[in-house]
Every structure is written in C-alpha cells, then in structure tokens.
Design an enzyme around this catalytic site. Structure first.
Site, PDB file in Angstrom:
ATOM      1  N   TYR A  91       0.742  -1.431  -0.268  1.00 24.43           N
ATOM      2  CA  TYR A  91       0.084   0.319   0.002  1.00 24.43           C
ATOM      3  C   TYR A  91       1.086   1.224  -0.386  1.00 24.43           C
ATOM      4  CZ  TYR A  91      -3.993   3.476   1.643  1.00 24.43           C
ATOM      5  OH  TYR A  91      -4.895   3.745   1.449  1.00 24.43           O
TER       6      TYR A  91
ATOM      7  N   GLY B  93       5.672  -1.862   3.718  1.00 27.06           N
ATOM      8  CA  GLY B  93       5.739  -2.343   4.316  1.00 27.06           C
ATOM      9  C   GLY B  93       6.121  -4.096   2.751  1.00 27.06           C
TER      10      GLY B  93
ATOM     11  N   GLU C  35      -0.476   6.199  10.266  1.00 31.50           N
ATOM     12  CA  GLU C  35      -1.723   6.053  10.271  1.00 31.50           C
ATOM     13  C   GLU C  35      -2.716   7.424  10.645  1.00 31.50           C
ATOM     14  OE1 GLU C  35      -1.777   3.429   7.256  1.00 31.50           O
ATOM     15  OE2 GLU C  35      -4.414   4.576   8.038  1.00 31.50           O
TER      16      GLU C  35
ATOM     17  N   ARG D 154       3.030   1.420  40.128  1.00 32.27           N
ATOM     18  CA  ARG D 154       3.028   2.018  38.479  1.00 32.27           C
ATOM     19  C   ARG D 154       2.355   0.808  37.568  1.00 32.27           C
ATOM     20  NH1 ARG D 154       9.124   1.418  39.484  1.00 32.27           N
ATOM     21  NH2 ARG D 154       9.455   1.738  37.434  1.00 32.27           N
TER      22      ARG D 154
END
Lengths: 216, 444
Positions: free
Chosen positions: B133, B175, B427, B336
């Site tokens: 893409y 990719g 994105e 945490r």
C-alpha cells in the site's frame, strides 16, 4: 461548542455536551473514599473536566484575530482538551462493559476493580486538570488517591490470574521473565549461553587487541 | 514441570477460564484463537527465540521462510480465513504478508469496482501477486493532500502515466515494498484534460512475475535498518520511484470515481465517504493492537514482579525458608503496574466497542446517512492516539518495572517496544490526530 448555542444536539461520544450547562456548574458529590466507587460519580467528574477544558479553549479562541491563529497558539491546550475527551470515551466504555451481563465466578468484581483503578489513576495523573477546572476539590482528590491505594490491595491477590486470562502462550510472549511457570533464573542463565559471544571461550579480537595491551 | 507461580495462582478469587472468554470477546473467539496459538507454539517452524542474534539479512530471510511456511500450513490444514488470520497473528513476525493481507487486499475490496475485484482479488488471495500500500512519500508523510506523485491520463494510448516528479515524491515506508511486493496500490494525483483531481489510488505492477526484476521505469529498494534488533527489521519497508511508468486506464481504482476512455473525470453514485470507513477500520485494529501489546508487557512485568524478591522485612515462605519481599508487594510497584493492567483491559473493551462502531458506521454510510461520520472519525482518531501513546509508554514502564533484566532481549520487552512504538506515528501522528479531535470538539 459553537454549535451548542444553536440547539443542535451533539451525538455519539459527544452526547454529554448537550448537558453543558449542568456540567459547567456541577459539583462533585464525593464525601468519603467509597463514594469514588460509584460509576456515575466518576463519569460526571470526567465529563465535567472534558467539557470545561473544551469550553475554556473555545472561549480563548474567540480572543484571537483569526481562528487559524487561535488554533495555532492554543494547540497545546487543545491537545489536552482532546485527551480529556478521549479518556472520557475509554472510561465510559469500560463502565458500559460492566453494565453488560458478565458471567463467571468473581469475574465482574475483578473487572470493577480494574475499572476503578483505571479511572482513579487517570484522576490521579491529571489532577491539575480536575482541580483547575473545579471538577473536583482538593479534598476529593485526596479521597480518590486513598481509594486508589485500597483498590491496589484488593487487586493484589488476583493479578497473576488476571494476566493468565490473556491466554498468551510462552511462544507468543517470547519472554524468559514472563514465562508461565515463573522459572526465570535458570532459563535466563540458559539463554545467556546461547549468545554468539559465548560460541568461543576466548573472544575474537583477543589476539589483535587485548593481548597486546596486556603484554605491553 | 514445577509451577513457581502456583502459589500466586491459588490466591485468585475468580474464574480465570471465564475471564479468558471476556478477554477474547466470545467463547468462539477464545476457542479458535486458543487452538491456533497452541498450534503455532508447538511447531518448531515458527521458532522465534533466536531473532535477536540474527543479522538483518538473516532476519529478513527468516521472515520470508516463515511467511511461506504459514501459507503452506494454511493450505495443508485447510484453515478458514478467521483461523488463517489467527495463525499469522500468533507467528508474531512482521513480514510482507502483514501488509498484503492487512492493507493491499482491503484496499482492493474497498476501492475497486466489482469487475476490478473479480480480476485482482483471486490473484491476491492466492498470493500469485504480492501487494503493498504505497501512499506515504518521503517529503510529506501522512499529509495526503501533499502527495506529489502524478498519474496523468494519456488519451491516445488509454493509459495513465505514473511519475515521481521530485525526490520528495518517492514513496517511502510501505512494508513489503522494498524487495518482495510485485504490485502496489499507489496513491497519486490524478491529472486528466490538464486538470488535477487530487489523490486517487492506482494498481501498479512494480516487479516482473517471471524474474522479480523491477519493471522498466521503476526504481525500488529497502529504506534501511530501523530501531531495535528485531521488530520492524524483519520487513522490507521500501522506497519507490516512477519514471513515466504506464499502466492501463482500468487499473485506476474506480469504485467512487473513474476516468472515461475520453479522459472525462466522472464521480460514481457510490458515496465518497465510504472511503473513510477504511480509515476507521484500520484505526480500530490499531486500538486492538495497543491492548494486545500493552497486555503482553504487563503479563511479563506482573509475572516477573511475583518471581523477583528484594529487601523488605525478613519473613518466611510456605516452606519456612527466610525470603525477601516479592517486588509485587511493594506499593510503588503496584502503583506503576496495576494501572497498566487496568489500561490493558480498558483498551480491550474500547477496541471491542470500536469494532461495533465500524460496523454501525458502514451500515449508515451505505444507507447514505453521513450524520455520524465526523464524530466517528474524530473519535477513532482520538482513541488511536490515546491508546497507542499510553501503550508505548506502558511497555517502556514495564521494562523498567523488571529492573535491569527487562533490558535484556530475552525479556521480550525491548523488541515489543520497538515493534509497537511506530504505531504512535503511523496512520496519523498522535499529536496531529488529537488536534483533529479538538477541532471537532470546538465545532461541536
């Protein structure tokens, strides 16, 4: 914000904005630490913080000559308003999930504890927002921290089972530290031997670079 | 096998098996994913514990081998589409197939006409062509309006001429593009009759199906090493330049607009807004990925925090042996770690809701109802940003929660972090996405 005055109803995740007048003025009702376990109290605090930050941005935007200039100057504040809105979405969806039919012995209770920790920790981390917008008072912030601490104790005995519920195989996890059987140290030692540097007892480069130094 | 965490497990006050189903989303999803996870874990062909010591070339080749092996197993076992996607997920190694199945095939499904789909989908589904893409360019990143690659219609030959007019118009990052892909969905400015109609998608062959050499006019290669020892280095993120490459007119993806034989630009009656559905689809997957990545890190840090012992008031274990305090019993560790565990669950559920939102949105768009689109768009942009930032920070925190050992490759945490952190910028950069959300909020 600008369209709220026109009477147009916000939809979806912005539906809470329809209650702007209430959310701008409302006072958090928490009086004791347990009150922070009430989902509607939590939700209202997050809604109040989100809308107050948005309204403040909208008001400040009007002080600039052009919207573009305003957006540029206020972008750090706008980002904080957006974060508050998005955190509200996650909080509300977590709470909605708990209102669904959840089967299994004790499962719902664990999810409620996790939800409380998620929400109260966000309040704790973003206290500046909650206090500066008057969404909660300093005393209520302190009660939220007390309740958060108590939720940690409640969760403690279940945490290993809660991560087991992810159902990750040792292969997928790919971690000696996270092994299902907890047999960490012998395996770390075993892994260390597999490193290419341990292929030879005397390393490559010894004769070129180390020996001359040692012999000087 | 001795279970060193058995004592911890015995303390649970709930049904883990039921919680597994809640986490998976349904009993069916749990059963399928569990079966495939075990299948992958027990197959030496999917071994991945040596990744950190492989060179870039070895790593890349290993990913190629695994992708081919995945395909072989899918066919041998006659896996369904759902099972196949779980198999690719559990193999847990980035390869060209990730983009082929995750973006190339969906792009054809979403943007090609029925006729085009009939031609290209069987080829893609059988992997007779491998696609990527190609949207992002070197100079403009995710700013789609700034793309420079051109697709100029030549009426004489009934072809589009794909061209990279500047160095900055080089496609950069897709990719699988560098060394593997034979085809790409290329985004370029459509020019016909001397007019620029903005960015559109085109299906372009970039390598020969006979000898895999780039086709004339195509310059393609790998963009180089990326952060981390393994992670994204198993995949060939590529650059791509075109020097007046010609493709047939019918390789423009023509679902929402097309160019006629006479060079006329025509919009179809399919709503353009449907294309936004694809963006919502990708973002809901990213949110789901965030919960998975964070939960993996939390799983590692939680288990190790129960194993590791340090200081504390002396006390005896169940065998009467003097031991130090389990790290997980320290409030600082809990404060945490536990919020991250809670976040993993929170992101899981919001991801589940986003999946519903996507389905709802598509149904509305198909019925020409665009009223919820701006809100859905802002909401998915914001949640993508929020969850990926929190997950990336959370993974890093988990590695620190494991002390020095968390820094070892064998802890799994450095690679997990390196593989996940790019989600904060792909994105749509997270801060830019938050500004989009705030614009929507101000308008509301």
């Amino acid at each position: 914000i600008s369209q709220l005055q026109t009477g147009k109803k916000p939809i979806g995740t912005t539906a809470y904005m329809a209650h702007v007048e209430h959310l701008i003025q409302c006072r958090c009702t928490v009086q004791k630490a347990e009150d922070w376990l009430n989902p509607s109290v939590i939700l209202e605090a997050f809604e109040a913080r989100a809308i107050r930050l948005s309204v403040a941005c909208a008001e400040n935007l009007t002080k600039f000559a052009t919207p573009l200039q305003g957006f540029s100057e206020l972008s750090p504040d706008l980002v904080e308003a957006a974060v508050a809105h998005c955190q509200l979405i996650v909080v509300s969806k977590f709470i909605e999930k708990l209102q669904q039919n959840i089967e299994g012995n004790g499962v719902k209770q664990q999810l409620e504890t996790l939800c409380n920790i998620y929400c109260l920790n966000l309040i704790h981390k973003h206290l500046g927002d909650f206090l500066s917008t008057g969404s909660i008072s300093p005393k209520q912030a302190s009660l939220a921290s007390d309740q958060l601490r108590s939720r940690y104790s409640k969760l403690r005995s279940n945490v290993i089972a809660l991560v087991d519920a992810f159902n990750y195989t040792d292969h997928f996890l790919g971690s000696v530290l996270g092994r299902y059987d907890g047999n960490v140290y012998p395996k770390l030692y075993e892994e260390a031997w597999k490193d290419p540097l341990n292929d030879s007892i005397v390393p490559d480069g010894y004769h070129e670079y180390i020996q001359p130094l040692l012999k000087q | 096998i001795m279970d060193h965490l058995a004592h911890e497990r015995s303390k649970a006050q709930f049904s883990v098996e039921e919680m597994k189903i809640i986490w998976a989303g349904s009993l069916h999803a749990f059963q399928v994913s569990d079966r495939i996870a075990r299948l992958v874990a027990s197959d030496p062909g999917f071994r991945k514990d040596n990744r950190a010591v492989l060179s870039r070339k070895e790593l890349f080749k290993s990913a190629l081998r695994k992708a081919a092996y995945v395909w072989k197993r899918i066919n041998e076992l006659a896996l369904s589409e759902e099972e196949a996607s779980w198999l690719r997920f559990y193999v847990d190694e980035l390869a060209y197939a990730y983009i082929h199945w995750g973006m190339f095939v969906p792009a054809i499904k979403g943007s090609a006409t029925e006729e085009q789909q009939q031609k290209w989908l069987p080829l893609a589904n059988n992997m007779q062509i491998i696609g990527t893409y190609a949207q992002t360019e070197l100079g403009h990143g995710s700013n789609v309006r700034g793309l420079e690659t051109t697709a100029t219609f030549d009426q004489e030959t009934d072809e589009f001429i794909i061209h990279s007019p500047t160095l900055t118009s080089s496609k950069w990052w897709p990719g699988g593009l560098g060394k593997v892909a034979t085809h790409a969905v290329v985004y370029a400015r459509l020019i016909t009759d001397g007019q620029d109609y903005g960015v559109h998608g085109f299906l372009v062959q970039i390598r020969s199906l006979d000898d895999h050499f780039p086709l004339p006019g195509v310059t393609v290669g790998d963009i180089g090493m990326k952060f981390g020892s393994g992670a994204f280095n198993s995949i060939d993120n590529g650059f791509l330049r075109f020097n007046h490459v010609r493709i047939p007119r019918n390789q423009m993806l023509m679902k929402v607009s097309r160019v006629t034989r006479q060079g006329k630009y025509v919009e179809s009656n399919v709503p353009k807004q449907l294309l936004y559905g694809a963006m919502v689809y990708v973002r809901q997957i990213i949110v789901a990925d965030a919960s998975i990545a964070l939960s993996r890190a939390v799983c590692i840090a939680t288990r190790y925090s129960a194993v590791r012992r340090q200081f504390g008031p002396p006390h005896e274990d169940e065998n009467g042996k003097g031991v130090e305090t389990q790290v997980i019993d320290y409030k600082t560790q809990q404060s945490r770690l536990f919020p991250l565990l809670a976040s993993a669950y929170a992101f899981r559920f919001v991801g589940e809701w986003l999946k519903w939102l996507y389905t709802d949105l598509i149904q509305k768009l198909e019925a020409n109802d665009f009223s919820t689109l701006p809100e859905a768009h802002a909401c998915t942009a914001g949640l993508k940003s929020l969850t990926t930032s929190a997950a990336a920070d959370g993974i890093k925190e988990c590695w620190k929660l494991c002390g020095g050992h968390g820094y070892l490759s064998s802890s799994g945490l450095p690679e997990l972090y390196a593989a996940f952190v790019p989600a904060c910028t792909y994105e749509g950069d997270n801060i830019v996405l938050l500004l989009q959300v705030s614009r929507f909020l101000m308008k509301t």
